[in-house]
Design a protein around this motif. Structure first.
Motif, PDB file in Angstrom:
ATOM      1  N   SER A   1       0.813  -1.222   0.000  1.00  0.00           N
ATOM      2  CA  SER A   1       0.000   0.000   0.000  1.00  0.00           C
ATOM      3  C   SER A   1       0.841   1.264   0.000  1.00  0.00           C
TER       4      SER A   1
ATOM      5  N   ALA B   1      -8.562   1.201   1.691  1.00  0.00           N
ATOM      6  CA  ALA B   1      -7.660   1.566   2.784  1.00  0.00           C
ATOM      7  C   ALA B   1      -7.056   2.952   2.578  1.00  0.00           C
ATOM      8  N   LYS B   2      -6.958   3.411   1.343  1.00  0.00           N
ATOM      9  CA  LYS B   2      -6.373   4.727   1.047  1.00  0.00           C
ATOM     10  C   LYS B   2      -7.470   5.716   0.651  1.00  0.00           C
TER      11      LYS B   2
ATOM     12  N   TYR C   1      -6.249  -1.854  -2.496  1.00  0.00           N
ATOM     13  CA  TYR C   1      -5.896  -0.821  -1.520  1.00  0.00           C
ATOM     14  C   TYR C   1      -6.724   0.454  -1.625  1.00  0.00           C
TER      15      TYR C   1
END
Length: 719
Positions: free
Chosen positions: A54, A85-86, A82
């Motif tokens: 990530s 999560a980002k 990802y």
């Protein structure tokens, strides 16, 4: 991508700093983007191996501007991993998403909206909304079919937004698309939405159902499964509609894919509840047999799935495989779970015409080495004697020969089923009791011991040394299991009634009842001891009439599943529910229940056992769990507002069905047997079976054994 096996070299653990440096170096002197492609392959390989990549988010995102499709696929795969999560950096990708959504290449357009649908973040969903509406009407079928699946993902992330923007209605329009793959994906998305507790109610009318049938032949295997499964949402209003659809679907039974075959069988079994043409029903049942038999030539796992489904089907439609019992004879290399499933089906299909073959096969199985299989085989011989009266004599001879083998577990199973045979044919086979008594010392299992004790007590007047046998059996009374203790108490009382003049019998029954009422902790056992003691003390004659009352003969009705539950389970043919023989809502969270819908075309017998399904509305607000300590007063402790009625709530109903007709009865279920009629319970009209639970115990007397006011005038008021 590269040829098979050439990408294995990329699956080596790498460092983030090295990948970042390689990506930066690839920006210069890389006209064919070969270097970037190699670095991205290494990154994707590390993600597959479980390494966290990530930290390379911003570096990988910069590769989105590359016009090469292979690189875009790898970058989008990285974003799927990802992107959630980002969330704080996802705004960097939105312009590239929107640019790719308007690309000339349909593969890139589809790839962009599919990747966006995998990132359920509000900013991404807001950007996807307008693009998705356009792509659902795209000129390219590949983009439309991808957009259809994206609607289901958007609905899972934000149901209300999906309904407000009219995505469900656009999906409905795709069901009549000219491309069969688009139709299948639209049906799959609508089915997924309709199965949600908070989703729309997905129904079909005859026009849409006919168009889906037209697309069936052009669809892939998965597409056919989705379409066939969605046709279960069509409710026939007349026998002719169900029969016409059944004739069009029956050809799918010839498909090579077992999943398509099972889904077709599920649909046909559903439609047969609305058919009235006996000839067509017999024809469909005849056509269903060969594909089911063909599935038994597959691997053991597929065989087991087929066998569990067959076990349900033959209980409802025995004509499907009534002449194919030999197909279910066990092979030497079958796994034990397949053998046990075949054994149950053999018993179900046994009749006077084939019972000799089945019995001979079961006798062979009783000499196998697998203990569980042998036990089930011996028990099946006894059940066969109860089911088919003509073969009872042969079954008894077979059981006696098995008892002569002196194999402990075989003897015990034989005694257990012999007890049931005595109940089924009273006064016919009591001559074998001495042979059973010779094997008393071989019994060490509670069920076998209890069966033998029941035989001794029930026929104590025909066994000369019954008191001696009972004295030996009661020696370890307090150490026995509850099942054996209950049998011993009843058998001791029966022995006393038969031989009340014997002093040894009086001492025996006194000893057993004293143990039962004073030294046993089990309340059921203790209460039975008190009941017998009072009966014998007040009126031994009445006690004899009660304890030795004529018992109803054992039948095979107990082996049959409840008709209403069976109809409901058959709606899940080919799913986990058909393997567990349980409705999916009992073991899968938020699974939607299924049931037959009452229409004028529904057969009378199916209507009588109809099981209604109530759609559960989820709570509208957040679920608050109280913490420890006293409850603090708060203005938010108000009761939630009442939920809107399902029939009048806007936005939660996708009705592709016609108007409901008035309920009436046309025709009947011609496959109903006499045994079905006896076993069929009366239908319950109450919506809540526990509505009267509050007053369930209000009418009991203090020492009474039944609710007060239910005693008949001819009963002896012992209590």
């Amino acid at each position: 991508m590269s040829g098979q096996g050439q990408d294995a070299k990329f699956f080596t653990r790498g460092k983030i700093q090295e990948f970042r440096a390689e990506l930066q170096a690839a920006e210069t002197k890389d006209k064919k983007f070969t270097k970037r492609k190699i670095v991205l392959k290494k990154i994707v390989a590390n993600i597959t191996m479980g390494n966290d990549m990530s930290a390379l988010f911003t570096d990988v995102v910069q590769c989105l501007g590359t016009p090469l499709l292979e690189i875009k696929k790898m970058v989008y795969l990285f974003l799927v991993y990802y992107g959630r999560a980002k969330a704080e950096q996802i705004h960097l990708v939105i312009p590239s998403f929107l640019q790719d959504c308007n690309d000339r290449n349909p593969l890139i357009r589809a790839l962009a909206i599919r990747t966006m649908s995998y990132i359920p973040i509000p900013v991404v969903i807001d950007s996807l909304t307008d693009q998705l509406r356009h792509h659902l009407k795209d000129r390219d079928a590949y983009v439309r079919k991808t957009a259809a699946i994206c609607v289901a993902k958007i609905y899972a992330a934000d149901p209300r937004k999906a309904e407000r923007h009219g995505f469900v209605e656009l999906l409905r329009d795709l069901m009549v698309d000219s491309n069969a793959t688009v139709v299948a994906n639209a049906v799959a998305a609508l089915s997924e939405i309709g199965d949600r507790p908070d989703g729309v109610i997905f129904k079909l009318n005859l026009t849409v159902a006919n168009k889906l049938l037209t697309a069936l032949g052009e669809s892939s295997e998965w597409g056919q499964i989705y379409i066939l499964d969605s046709l279960m949402r069509y409710v026939p209003e007349s026998h002719a509609d169900a029969e016409l659809m059944g004739e069009r679907v029956v050809q799918q039974l010839q498909h090579a894919n077992s999943a398509v075959v099972l889904t077709t069988i599920k649909l046909l079994l559903y439609l047969m509840n609305y058919m009235d043409n006996r000839t067509l029903i017999d024809y469909i049942c005849k056509k269903m047999g060969p594909p089911l038999v063909t599935m038994l030539s597959s691997g053991p796992e597929v065989q087991y799935v087929a066998l569990r489904n067959i076990l349900l089907i033959i209980q409802r439609r025995p004509a499907v495989l009534k002449n194919d019992v030999k197909v279910f004879f066990c092979k030497y290399n079958d796994p034990v779970y397949v053998k046990l499933a075949k054994l149950e089906i053999m018993y179900r299909l046994a009749s006077e015409e084939n019972v000799k073959e089945v019995l001979a096969e079961l006798e062979e199985y009783a000499s196998e080495v697998d203990i569980d299989f042998v036990r089930k085989s011996v028990r099946s011989i006894g059940r066969l004697a109860i089911k088919v009266e003509a073969t009872a004599d042969a079954c008894i001879k077979s059981l006696l020969s098995l008892i002569d083998t002196k194999v402990t577990y075989v003897v015990q199973e034989a005694i257990i089923v012999t007890k049931d045979i005595f109940r089924r044919y009273p006064g016919k086979y009591e001559g074998i009791i001495p042979t059973l008594c010779e094997n008393l010392d071989a019994l060490d299992e509670p069920e076998a011991k209890a069966a033998m004790i029941w035989i001794i007590g029930q026929f104590a007047n025909r066994i000369d040394n019954a008191d001696e046998l009972m004295d030996d059996l009661t020696y370890n009374f307090l150490e026995e299991s509850t099942e054996v203790q209950l049998a011993l108490v009843t058998a001791a009382v029966k022995l006393f009634i038969f031989k009340s003049s014997s002093d040894s019998v009086k001492a025996l029954v006194h000893k057993v009842l004293k143990w039962t009422t004073e030294e046993v902790d089990n309340p059921d056992l203790r209460d039975r001891g008190f009941m017998y003691w009072r009966l014998l003390a007040i009126n031994p004659g009445v006690a004899g009439e009660i304890v030795l009352a004529e018992k109803p003969p054992i039948t095979t009705d107990a082996d049959r599943m409840d008709r209403g539950a069976l109809d409901q389970l058959l709606l899940h043919t080919g799913t986990l529910g058909s393997i567990y023989h349980k409705n999916p809502e009992t073991f899968i969270r938020n699974a939607a229940g299924k049931a037959l819908t009452d229409t004028p075309a529904l057969n009378p017998h199916s209507r009588q056992v109809l099981v209604p399904i109530q759609r559960v509305q989820p709570p509208t607000g957040p679920v608050v769990v109280a913490g420890p300590g006293p409850i603090e007063p708060s203005a938010s402790n108000k009761p939630p507002p009442p939920l809107p009625d399902e029939a009048t709530s806007p936005g939660n109903l996708l009705d592709l069905d016609g108007e409901d007709g008035e309920d009436s009865v046309h025709g009947g279920d011609d496959d109903e047997t006499e045994e079905d009629s006896k076993a069929r319970p009366a239908a319950s009209a109450a919506a809540d079976p526990y509505a009267s639970l509050d007053s369930a115990f209000g009418g009991y007397a203090v020492d009474g054994s039944r609710p007060a006011g239910t005693r008949r005038a001819d009963e002896d008021p012992l209590f």
